[in-house]
Design a protein around this motif. Sequence first.
Motif, short mmCIF file in Angstrom:
data_model
loop_
_atom_site.label_atom_id
_atom_site.label_comp_id
_atom_site.label_asym_id
_atom_site.label_seq_id
_atom_site.Cartn_x
_atom_site.Cartn_y
_atom_site.Cartn_z
N UNK A 62 0.80 -1.23 0.00
CA UNK A 62 0.00 0.00 0.00
C UNK A 62 0.83 1.28 0.00
N UNK A 63 1.95 1.28 0.71
CA UNK A 63 2.79 2.47 0.75
C UNK A 63 3.40 2.81 -0.59
N UNK A 64 3.66 1.81 -1.42
CA UNK A 64 4.22 2.04 -2.74
C UNK A 64 3.19 2.60 -3.72
N UNK A 65 1.93 2.40 -3.42
CA UNK A 65 0.88 2.82 -4.35
C UNK A 65 0.21 4.12 -3.96
N UNK A 66 0.50 4.64 -2.78
CA UNK A 66 -0.20 5.82 -2.27
C UNK A 66 0.44 7.10 -2.79
N UNK A 122 11.41 5.61 -3.78
CA UNK A 122 12.13 4.41 -4.20
C UNK A 122 11.46 3.81 -5.44
N UNK A 123 10.13 3.71 -5.42
CA UNK A 123 9.41 3.09 -6.53
C UNK A 123 9.62 3.87 -7.82
N UNK A 124 9.55 5.20 -7.75
CA UNK A 124 9.69 6.00 -8.97
C UNK A 124 11.13 5.99 -9.48
#
Length: 594
Positions: free
Chosen positions: A374-378, A389-391
Amino acid sequence: MTEKKGGEIIADFLVREEIPYVFGICGHGNVGLLDPLLDVQDKVKLVSPRHEQTAAHMADGFFRVSHKPAATLTSTGPGSANLIMGLAVAQTDSSAIFSITANVPTSQFNRGPFQELNQHHQADFNNVIKPVVKRSFQPTRVEMLPLAMRQAATTMTTGRPGPVNLDVPYNLFQESAEVKDEAAWNGFNTRRNGASNEDVARVADWLLEAQRPVLFIGHGVTLSEASEELTALAKRLSIPVISSPNGMGCIDMRDPLSLGFIGRNGAFASNQAGRRADLVLAIGARFDDRSASSWKPGYSWNFPSTRLVHVDLDHAELGRNYPPDIAILADARAFLRQLLAELDRRKAGTEPRLPEWHAAIAGWRKEWKDFIQPGFETHSSPIRPERIVADCRAVLPDDAIISLDSGIHHNWFMQFWEARRPRTMLNTWGYSGMGFGPSAILGAKLAAPDKVCVSICGDGGFTMVPHVLCTAVEYNIAVVWVVWNNFAWGAIRDLQYAYFGGREYGTAFYHGQNKERYNPDFAMWAKAAGVAGHTVTRSQDFAGVLREAVASNQPALIDVHVDADIRPPATGAWELPPIPPKEPVFGAPWSPLG
């Protein structure tokens, strides 16, 4: 025999030793070497940053990417003293640097001339620098220079690499003598020691017998350029791989066999595998406190219940923190090639293995992904750390090089970065010096001008070395700085909150008058230096701005406002004695004894 000035001898040696860069700052003590360097500028380029600490970090970053040493040049006294932190980082992370420092002239030894240290010994800078280099050499006559330089170069890249120091009284640069040139060394990774046949056979036996084996790899595998052999062994025997930060990328971290980092800010599957393994083959790794949950049994590892084979090039690391069942003094690549040859001889490990072990690991991975996803998608403002980090993972190419400083941003990237190739994740790990990341990325870009080079650095760390902007503009070094702006010494503030009842003092940045949170306008600061500056406060905007900065192929800085109240989810422990450590946020310690 040829008569030469000392400065000419040094410049000629740098050419023969194929040292392509000198990162140095002028001073009265080394002005006698600048003119000889001008004569060899087509082969040895002088790059002058605005601070000597950055010079050391640039040389460090250059070596980590190219595996070719660079030199630093500093003047008598304060200029050389400014190197100390950068050399300490290089030494603890096994990075080779040829450090040339100037000292007072021999005719003035022990008379207290300008910038001499003489409280305990004449021209005593050697004792200042000695703890942070493999060896310091101080020739006092021109005739001594050739041998001292060859011995320094040999020491620098023999065995475990590290920085060395050539401390030169400045009269030697201009004085002449008849000398014979010493042969160049240029020997990194050209002379390797292996293991005994008996030890190789016994390790093969143990690996084939084990039901829950793991490989734990560190910087030694990266330095040995053993990525291909490491990956081949892991795949051949279906053994999962746990990496220290400086070992990341030696196996593609998106490979199913890669478990990532271990310790407090490791991935859950790594800690679960580490504490439940029946055999650990550690290669070029140190078992420091952060990768061993402060050596607390059951949090990351379970030695001595778990068998340990420890392979390292440095005898001092074998048994330093855990007594191994087999200790092997060997180069990582040489040992891995021996082990693969032994498996070839036995025709062993050609079929998929360990299905129950891999099923357990797959279950831990799913638990972890369900928890963190969830934290990566918010999307949010300020931005959740996971989104950064994800971007970065989505935008940067597979061969991009990132550098990380000391701070909370580093914890997030240790836990969630996926390095695809070796030598693409530069960390200040052993000494954890702030300022490394923003500085080392300049050296990394000079080592790999065709690669995308990005520094992810904290607001505190960047503020220590903002002059890196000037160096990027002066020498047209197209790097990108992503400043992780949480308006605090965030990692230390979080420790204060955790251990002292939520109280905070001296760890957040406030404006002196209105007590609101404060930082410089980093984007404006960059623009003032001639660097493209961007400010990002919404997560929806970061990926696009990063893509634009990378595509520009010019120096750029992105000031990213990050949510300071979201912390990396601990899956191991880290102890600050005598304060009891916090328990893991996710997962729990485990003992084979119940």
